[in-house]
Design a protein around this motif. Sequence first.
Motif, PDB file in Angstrom:
ATOM      1  N   THR A 112       1.082  -1.271   0.080  1.00 18.99           N
ATOM      2  CA  THR A 112       0.140  -0.105   0.161  1.00 18.99           C
ATOM      3  C   THR A 112       0.946   1.386   0.080  1.00 18.99           C
ATOM      4  O   THR A 112       0.540   2.315  -0.528  1.00 18.99           O
ATOM      5  N   VAL A 113       2.014   1.211   0.724  1.00 15.92           N
ATOM      6  CA  VAL A 113       2.733   2.406   0.805  1.00 15.92           C
ATOM      7  C   VAL A 113       3.857   2.875  -0.358  1.00 15.92           C
ATOM      8  O   VAL A 113       3.918   3.614  -0.911  1.00 15.92           O
ATOM      9  N   GLY A 114       4.280   1.485  -0.811  1.00 16.17           N
ATOM     10  CA  GLY A 114       5.281   1.727  -1.880  1.00 16.17           C
ATOM     11  C   GLY A 114       4.810   2.469  -3.169  1.00 16.17           C
ATOM     12  O   GLY A 114       5.453   3.076  -3.799  1.00 16.17           O
ATOM     13  N   PRO A 115       3.769   1.974  -3.842  1.00 18.46           N
ATOM     14  CA  PRO A 115       3.067   2.714  -4.970  1.00 18.46           C
ATOM     15  C   PRO A 115       3.095   4.132  -4.724  1.00 18.46           C
ATOM     16  O   PRO A 115       3.130   5.117  -5.623  1.00 18.46           O
ATOM     17  N   SER A 116       2.741   4.474  -3.422  1.00 16.36           N
ATOM     18  CA  SER A 116       2.171   6.037  -3.281  1.00 16.36           C
ATOM     19  C   SER A 116       3.741   6.801  -3.274  1.00 16.36           C
ATOM     20  O   SER A 116       3.764   8.041  -3.588  1.00 16.36           O
ATOM     21  N   ILE A 117       4.809   6.161  -2.974  1.00  9.47           N
ATOM     22  CA  ILE A 117       5.889   6.853  -2.905  1.00  9.47           C
ATOM     23  C   ILE A 117       6.519   6.815  -4.046  1.00  9.47           C
ATOM     24  O   ILE A 117       7.205   7.814  -4.589  1.00  9.47           O
ATOM     25  N   GLU A 118       6.430   5.653  -5.022  1.00  5.48           N
ATOM     26  CA  GLU A 118       6.894   5.938  -6.441  1.00  5.48           C
ATOM     27  C   GLU A 118       6.090   6.854  -7.249  1.00  5.48           C
ATOM     28  O   GLU A 118       6.680   7.667  -7.903  1.00  5.48           O
ATOM     29  N   ARG A 119       4.881   7.075  -6.898  1.00  6.44           N
ATOM     30  CA  ARG A 119       3.935   8.370  -7.523  1.00  6.44           C
ATOM     31  C   ARG A 119       4.777   9.500  -7.387  1.00  6.44           C
ATOM     32  O   ARG A 119       4.668  10.538  -8.338  1.00  6.44           O
ATOM     33  N   GLN A 120       5.274   9.883  -6.218  1.00  4.46           N
ATOM     34  CA  GLN A 120       5.666  11.024  -5.957  1.00  4.46           C
ATOM     35  C   GLN A 120       7.192  11.176  -5.699  1.00  4.46           C
ATOM     36  O   GLN A 120       7.841  12.171  -5.049  1.00  4.46           O
ATOM     37  N   LEU A 121       7.934  10.172  -6.125  1.00  5.85           N
ATOM     38  CA  LEU A 121       9.327  10.190  -5.699  1.00  5.85           C
ATOM     39  C   LEU A 121      10.267  11.278  -6.351  1.00  5.85           C
ATOM     40  O   LEU A 121      11.171  11.771  -5.646  1.00  5.85           O
ATOM     41  N   ASP A 122      10.036  11.856  -7.543  1.00  7.31           N
ATOM     42  CA  ASP A 122      10.746  12.788  -8.270  1.00  7.31           C
ATOM     43  C   ASP A 122      10.649  14.074  -7.669  1.00  7.31           C
ATOM     44  O   ASP A 122      11.525  14.940  -7.259  1.00  7.31           O
ATOM     45  N   ASN A 142      20.149   9.848  -6.799  1.00  6.73           N
ATOM     46  CA  ASN A 142      19.681  10.593  -5.459  1.00  6.73           C
ATOM     47  C   ASN A 142      18.597  10.020  -4.796  1.00  6.73           C
ATOM     48  O   ASN A 142      17.736  10.766  -4.286  1.00  6.73           O
ATOM     49  N   ASP A 143      18.389   8.643  -5.032  1.00  6.02           N
ATOM     50  CA  ASP A 143      17.193   7.913  -4.445  1.00  6.02           C
ATOM     51  C   ASP A 143      16.968   8.202  -2.865  1.00  6.02           C
ATOM     52  O   ASP A 143      17.904   8.004  -2.171  1.00  6.02           O
ATOM     53  N   ILE A 144      15.747   8.364  -2.681  1.00  2.00           N
ATOM     54  CA  ILE A 144      15.312   8.319  -1.209  1.00  2.00           C
ATOM     55  C   ILE A 144      14.220   7.569  -1.100  1.00  2.00           C
ATOM     56  O   ILE A 144      13.517   7.464   0.083  1.00  2.00           O
ATOM     57  N   PHE A 145      13.873   6.443  -2.056  1.00  2.00           N
ATOM     58  CA  PHE A 145      12.732   5.801  -1.816  1.00  2.00           C
ATOM     59  C   PHE A 145      12.557   5.045  -0.636  1.00  2.00           C
ATOM     60  O   PHE A 145      11.514   4.920   0.074  1.00  2.00           O
ATOM     61  N   SER A 146      13.593   4.294  -0.352  1.00  2.25           N
ATOM     62  CA  SER A 146      13.703   3.411   0.946  1.00  2.25           C
ATOM     63  C   SER A 146      13.444   4.290   2.321  1.00  2.25           C
ATOM     64  O   SER A 146      12.735   3.729   3.227  1.00  2.25           O
ATOM     65  N   GLY A 147      14.069   5.458   2.153  1.00  2.00           N
ATOM     66  CA  GLY A 147      13.906   6.193   3.497  1.00  2.00           C
ATOM     67  C   GLY A 147      12.432   6.703   3.657  1.00  2.00           C
ATOM     68  O   GLY A 147      11.899   6.822   4.741  1.00  2.00           O
ATOM     69  N   ALA A 148      11.893   7.324   2.326  1.00  2.00           N
ATOM     70  CA  ALA A 148      10.604   7.751   2.484  1.00  2.00           C
ATOM     71  C   ALA A 148       9.571   6.740   2.853  1.00  2.00           C
ATOM     72  O   ALA A 148       8.668   6.940   3.534  1.00  2.00           O
ATOM     73  N   GLU A 149       9.854   5.584   2.084  1.00  2.00           N
ATOM     74  CA  GLU A 149       8.925   4.482   2.490  1.00  2.00           C
ATOM     75  C   GLU A 149       8.808   3.987   3.873  1.00  2.00           C
ATOM     76  O   GLU A 149       7.748   3.825   4.472  1.00  2.00           O
ATOM     77  N   PHE A 150      10.229   3.983   4.244  1.00  2.00           N
ATOM     78  CA  PHE A 150      10.274   3.449   5.794  1.00  2.00           C
ATOM     79  C   PHE A 150       9.593   4.623   6.834  1.00  2.00           C
ATOM     80  O   PHE A 150       8.844   4.144   7.797  1.00  2.00           O
ATOM     81  N   ASP A 151       9.583   6.000   6.446  1.00  2.00           N
ATOM     82  CA  ASP A 151       9.101   7.051   7.260  1.00  2.00           C
ATOM     83  C   ASP A 151       7.567   6.628   7.535  1.00  2.00           C
ATOM     84  O   ASP A 151       6.690   6.774   8.560  1.00  2.00           O
ATOM     85  N   ARG A 152       7.022   6.254   6.357  1.00  2.00           N
ATOM     86  CA  ARG A 152       5.482   5.894   6.527  1.00  2.00           C
ATOM     87  C   ARG A 152       5.103   4.667   6.842  1.00  2.00           C
ATOM     88  O   ARG A 152       4.149   4.571   7.729  1.00  2.00           O
ATOM     89  N   THR A 153       5.813   3.554   6.586  1.00  2.00           N
ATOM     90  CA  THR A 153       5.488   2.314   6.945  1.00  2.00           C
ATOM     91  C   THR A 153       5.840   2.179   8.511  1.00  2.00           C
ATOM     92  O   THR A 153       5.086   1.485   9.167  1.00  2.00           O
ATOM     93  N   TYR A 154       6.749   2.577   9.000  1.00  2.00           N
ATOM     94  CA  TYR A 154       7.180   2.568  10.476  1.00  2.00           C
ATOM     95  C   TYR A 154       6.111   3.151  11.138  1.00  2.00           C
ATOM     96  O   TYR A 154       5.686   2.764  12.250  1.00  2.00           O
ATOM     97  N   ARG A 155       5.390   4.414  10.827  1.00  2.00           N
ATOM     98  CA  ARG A 155       4.539   4.933  11.402  1.00  2.00           C
ATOM     99  C   ARG A 155       3.099   4.098  11.559  1.00  2.00           C
ATOM    100  O   ARG A 155       2.642   4.105  12.535  1.00  2.00           O
ATOM    101  N   LEU A 156       2.901   3.486  10.645  1.00  2.00           N
ATOM    102  CA  LEU A 156       1.808   2.240  10.459  1.00  2.00           C
ATOM    103  C   LEU A 156       1.966   1.174  11.323  1.00  2.00           C
ATOM    104  O   LEU A 156       1.192   0.936  12.147  1.00  2.00           O
ATOM    105  N   TYR A 157       3.424   0.655  11.127  1.00  2.00           N
ATOM    106  CA  TYR A 157       3.650  -0.715  11.894  1.00  2.00           C
ATOM    107  C   TYR A 157       3.608  -0.383  13.505  1.00  2.00           C
ATOM    108  O   TYR A 157       3.463  -1.306  14.153  1.00  2.00           O
ATOM    109  N   SER A 158       4.231   0.696  13.730  1.00  2.00           N
ATOM    110  CA  SER A 158       4.356   1.095  15.352  1.00  2.00           C
ATOM    111  C   SER A 158       2.725   1.173  15.899  1.00  2.00           C
ATOM    112  O   SER A 158       2.735   1.391  17.021  1.00  2.00           O
ATOM    113  N   MET A 159       2.109   1.495  15.165  1.00  2.00           N
ATOM    114  CA  MET A 159       0.476   1.809  15.540  1.00  2.00           C
ATOM    115  C   MET A 159       0.410   2.732  16.738  1.00  2.00           C
ATOM    116  O   MET A 159      -0.509   2.588  17.519  1.00  2.00           O
TER     117      MET A 159
END
Length: 360
Positions: A89-99, A146-163
């Motif tokens: 759910t998070v990955g595609p939203s990061i790809e959409r706005q990655l640039d 200059n990729d930041i995909f993994s970092g941006a995805e982690f910031d959002r998934t960690y928020r969901l994961y930690s509940m």
Amino acid sequence: MKNNSSHSMFPEANHDEQSAQSFIKSLRVFSMQNFHQGNNELLDNKILNKNDESFVPTRKEMREALSVEPHNQWWSSMMRNTQEMLYDTVGPSIERQLDKLIEKSEALKNKLGSLKLDREVEIPPYLNAVDMHCKPGSYQQEIKENDIFSGAEFDRTYRLYSMGMLGKDLDGLGRSLISWLNINHPSFEPKDILDMGCTVGHSTLPYCEFKNSTVHAIDVAAPCLRYGHARAVAMNKEVHFSQQNAEKTNFSNNTFDLVVSHAMLHETSYKAIRNIFKECHRVLKKGGLMIHVDGIHTNNPHEKYYSDWMSLYNNEPYLGTIQDENFNKICLDAGFEKDKIKLSNQDCGLLSLAVICAEK
């Protein structure tokens, strides 16, 4: 807790993305609240010795006993599937706005603190062997310049994961360690601080609140460091990020008053942990402190089982084995003196963590 953050680098989510992510978070909360306790009851009733509270079964004994229980099978399936659904759910939203996110991060680069990347740093085999946490490509994969995909995805998934259990800035581990430090070493005021295995710096930023401190943070994953640096600048926090392996850094001897890590050790290996502790001893000043917090539950069979499950089904290979480590001996072998080693526990809200502290 809302799925958004207040800093300007945080990736946005449109209505449908937000709804899907909220559903996954709610499903995880439901599973944890309604079925995690059932595993504890199974352990209590079928495995643990009620007449001997000191009895702690091995991880293998608990694993084999629970593996045939339908309740545990259902819970296990839900936990693994919702973990994968986080990234779906998070990955595609990061790809959409990655640039756009990369453009924002580049505009913030070196406005405060610093970022130093080193393409010669090799990713350790214990990180390359699996997709850590079931995250496709793990944390070090780069998909564009200059990729930041993994970092941006982690910031959002960690928020969901930690509940919602790690606070609005996801800095609960760092603040818990600082709380432990203030209680156990109330007069200690570190000036030079190093956070090892920082990922995007969630736990790093609270250390900026020490007066007149200089904070360094290292990790091997360049996309996380780029995002973490931009995130820190966006939050007006001065941190010096650099791409380094905690087993062997480029810092000089006797550099830091305080060296910390937050849930990093279980993502390394038997050999790496010993190298890391020796490296901590090397870079610490005389009288400096090394403090690591991690999910180690030697005498808690419920949490010990959960850690073992995570090692098998959530791609955290060393989280099970680390439960059996002798950290007193590891500290001694690294050069720390016996009477300057302290092992204790700290409740951070999400789970109870072991605190490993040693003074040089």
